[in-house]
Design a protein around this motif. Structure first.
Motif, PDB file in Angstrom:
ATOM      1  N   ARG A 190      -3.035   4.077   3.760  1.00 57.99           N
ATOM      2  CA  ARG A 190      -2.296   5.257   4.186  1.00 57.99           C
ATOM      3  C   ARG A 190      -0.903   5.235   3.587  1.00 57.99           C
ATOM      4  NH1 ARG A 190      -3.945   5.526  10.558  1.00 57.99           N
ATOM      5  NH2 ARG A 190      -2.991   3.463  10.552  1.00 57.99           N
ATOM      6  N   GLY A 191      -0.363   6.412   3.330  1.00 54.48           N
ATOM      7  CA  GLY A 191       1.014   6.515   2.885  1.00 54.48           C
ATOM      8  C   GLY A 191       1.946   6.525   4.087  1.00 54.48           C
ATOM      9  N   ARG A 271       2.300   7.553   9.311  1.00 54.24           N
ATOM     10  CA  ARG A 271       1.377   7.121   8.259  1.00 54.24           C
ATOM     11  C   ARG A 271       0.532   8.319   7.830  1.00 54.24           C
ATOM     12  NH1 ARG A 271       2.377   1.588   7.248  1.00 54.24           N
ATOM     13  NH2 ARG A 271       4.335   1.332   8.404  1.00 54.24           N
ATOM     14  N   ASP A 277      -0.124  14.978   4.308  1.00 51.11           N
ATOM     15  CA  ASP A 277       0.817  14.281   3.438  1.00 51.11           C
ATOM     16  C   ASP A 277       2.241  14.339   3.983  1.00 51.11           C
ATOM     17  OD1 ASP A 277       1.637  16.884   2.928  1.00 51.11           O
ATOM     18  OD2 ASP A 277       0.827  16.943   0.897  1.00 51.11           O
ATOM     19  N   TRP A 310       6.037   7.633   0.761  1.00 48.10           N
ATOM     20  CA  TRP A 310       5.075   7.132  -0.216  1.00 48.10           C
ATOM     21  C   TRP A 310       3.752   7.844  -0.012  1.00 48.10           C
ATOM     22  CZ3 TRP A 310       5.674   1.238   1.149  1.00 48.10           C
ATOM     23  CH2 TRP A 310       6.923   0.784   0.723  1.00 48.10           C
ATOM     24  N   ALA A 312      -0.382   8.329   0.159  1.00 42.17           N
ATOM     25  CA  ALA A 312      -1.599   7.547   0.384  1.00 42.17           C
ATOM     26  C   ALA A 312      -2.293   7.340  -0.955  1.00 42.17           C
ATOM     27  CB  ALA A 312      -2.516   8.286   1.353  1.00 42.17           C
ATOM     28  N   PHE A 313      -3.132   6.307  -1.030  1.00 44.73           N
ATOM     29  CA  PHE A 313      -3.879   6.105  -2.271  1.00 44.73           C
ATOM     30  C   PHE A 313      -5.253   5.529  -1.949  1.00 44.73           C
ATOM     31  CE2 PHE A 313      -2.397   1.833  -1.581  1.00 44.73           C
ATOM     32  CZ  PHE A 313      -3.284   0.983  -2.235  1.00 44.73           C
ATOM     33  N   THR A 340     -10.016   0.492   2.794  1.00 50.94           N
ATOM     34  CA  THR A 340      -8.800   1.305   2.843  1.00 50.94           C
ATOM     35  C   THR A 340      -8.000   0.848   4.052  1.00 50.94           C
ATOM     36  OG1 THR A 340      -9.892   3.197   1.813  1.00 50.94           O
ATOM     37  CG2 THR A 340      -7.856   3.623   3.007  1.00 50.94           C
ATOM     38  N   SER A 344       0.686   0.385   5.146  1.00 51.35           N
ATOM     39  CA  SER A 344       1.046   0.663   3.759  1.00 51.35           C
ATOM     40  C   SER A 344       1.420  -0.643   3.070  1.00 51.35           C
ATOM     41  CB  SER A 344       2.218   1.639   3.706  1.00 51.35           C
ATOM     42  OG  SER A 344       1.903   2.835   4.391  1.00 51.35           O
ATOM     43  N   ASN A 348       1.198   1.607  -2.412  1.00 55.58           N
ATOM     44  CA  ASN A 348       1.662   2.981  -2.210  1.00 55.58           C
ATOM     45  C   ASN A 348       2.815   3.310  -3.145  1.00 55.58           C
ATOM     46  OD1 ASN A 348       0.768   1.874   0.705  1.00 55.58           O
ATOM     47  ND2 ASN A 348       0.231   4.027   0.503  1.00 55.58           N
ATOM     48  N   ALA A 351       1.324   3.817  -6.457  1.00 55.37           N
ATOM     49  CA  ALA A 351       0.601   5.088  -6.501  1.00 55.37           C
ATOM     50  C   ALA A 351       1.544   6.248  -6.749  1.00 55.37           C
ATOM     51  CB  ALA A 351      -0.174   5.300  -5.200  1.00 55.37           C
TER      52      ALA A 351
END
Length: 398
Positions: A190-191, A271, A277, A310, A312-313, A340, A344, A348, A351
């Protein structure tokens, strides 16, 4: 059955990895608390003694925040990076440790001390992989970089940022991050979106006959509104398995007993996910803040200041460098799953620069960031061989 020269060579390498890790652990390097010079001195001495080309990385203020070892191939091609931080979490309550945080001793097959798991053993391992590669011919394309960085546990990521900003460094095609844990390869996370919120109100005396809705009362109401805010669940259409999460992580204001403060500061950590986002996080917080100001008006509006963001990726299992690491682990007979992560990590940050990364494949551990941190050494030969094979596959273009 007697062991052959190959087994003896492997055992010698593992002993050397452990000795270097012990030296690193014995140099305290708590993020934001200790001088990083001594731990970098150990690394520089080792890299120089093993003829591994390397150089220092500095932040904008000129502070040493990383070492970058580089082994170039004979032909142009993509570069790949192994990254391990050499700063650590704080020691915590020393009275609860059963050994010194800077022990570096091996007991019953465990390497003991702060940083044994995160991530000084990985740093020692990556130094040896670079040294092995540097000592051989270089028929491969591209190259391997090993980033040994600090300021990770402060959240500043000074070493990684210096690496990404360095005009001499080749932008990596992917990064493998040396976090511990042998059951999974972290291929996503998670970002985050973080903000500091300043809540205002008139100050006053607690014994005054005039009733004032103080900043603490307003801030407490805001925390309640934030906690009650509705967040979406996981987005099954995107394949991202986690939903967003909101946490109030700090609440500061007031002192003594007789004065109601005119300001309280709150930290909020959200997060984020691909379908929720940073923009969505900020929109939610500002909507809640507007609701507070309408419900409990104050002379000054509540102020929201973004602190960090940051994305998420998530990599697919057939994307590099995840594919190389997972393939090498499974070829060694390990049942390793792609994961996943909720927390974070430096992936991140990468990413955000369009650089794919994996994290979280290393030896088993206990006490990470807590009491009696230690790392298991029984699995070190397998973990080392899997990282080495993954690097060779990436450099060969397999």
């Amino acid at each position: 059955m007697t062991s052959g020269p190959q087994d003896a060579g492997r055992d010698e390498t593992m002993q050397s990895v452990v000795r270097l890790a012990q030296e690193l652990i014995r140099q305290p390097s708590r993020g934001g608390a200790d001088d990083y010079g001594p731990v970098f001195d150990v690394l520089e001495t080792w890299l120089t003694g093993h003829a591994v080309p390397h150089r220092r990385l500095h932040d904008e203020a000129g502070a040493l925040v990383g070492l970058l070892a580089e082994v170039a191939g004979d032909r142009p091609g993509p570069w790949w990076t192994l990254d391990a931080c050499v700063d650590t979490a704080p020691f915590g309550d020393l009275t609860r440790w059963s050994f010194a945080p800077t022990s570096g001793q091996v007991r019953d097959g465990w390497l003991q001390g702060r940083g044994a798991a995160d991530s000084k053993l990985a740093a020692a391992m990556y130094c040896h992989i670079a040294a092995d590669l540097a000592a051989r011919p270089h028929p491969f394309a591209g190259g391997l970089a090993v980033l040994l960085d600090v300021d990770e546990h402060t959240g500043v990521f000074g070493g990684a940022r210096a690496y990404l900003a360095d005009p001499q460094a080749v932008r990596p095609a992917g990064v493998i991050i040396g976090y511990p844990g042998m059951d999974e390869v972290v291929v996503g996370g998670r970002g985050l979106w973080r903000a500091a919120i300043a809540v205002h109100a008139p100050s006053g005396h607690s014994g005054s006959s005039r009733t004032v809705t103080g900043a603490i009362t307003r801030a407490a109401r805001l925390v309640g509104l934030l906690d009650a805010a509705e967040l979406p669940g996981p987005d099954n259409t995107s394949g991202f398995p986690l939903g967003p999460k909101l946490t109030v992580t700090a609440f500061h204001g007031g002192e003594g007993f007789s004065v109601t403060p005119d300001r309280v500061d709150i930290n909020v950590d959200i997060r984020t996910t691909p379908s929720f986002d940073a923009h969505d996080a900020e929109t939610l917080v500002r909507k809640v803040v507007a609701e507070l100001d309408a419900e409990l008006p104050a002379p000054a509006s509540t102020r929201v200041t973004e602190v960090a963001s940051w994305p998420a990726f998530r990599l697919e299992e057939d994307e590099q460098p995840a594919a190389a690491l997972l393939s090498a682990a499974r070829a060694a007979g390990l049942d390793v799953r792609a994961k996943t992560a909720g927390p974070s990590n430096i992936g991140n940050l990468l990413a955000g620069h369009g650089i794919p990364a994996t994290a979280g494949f290393g030896v088993p551990y206990e006490g990470l960031h807590g009491i009696d941190e230690r790392a298991s050494l029984a699995e070190l030969p397998d973990v080392y061989a899997i990282h080495q094979r993954a690097v060779e596959d990436l450099l060969s273009g397999a």
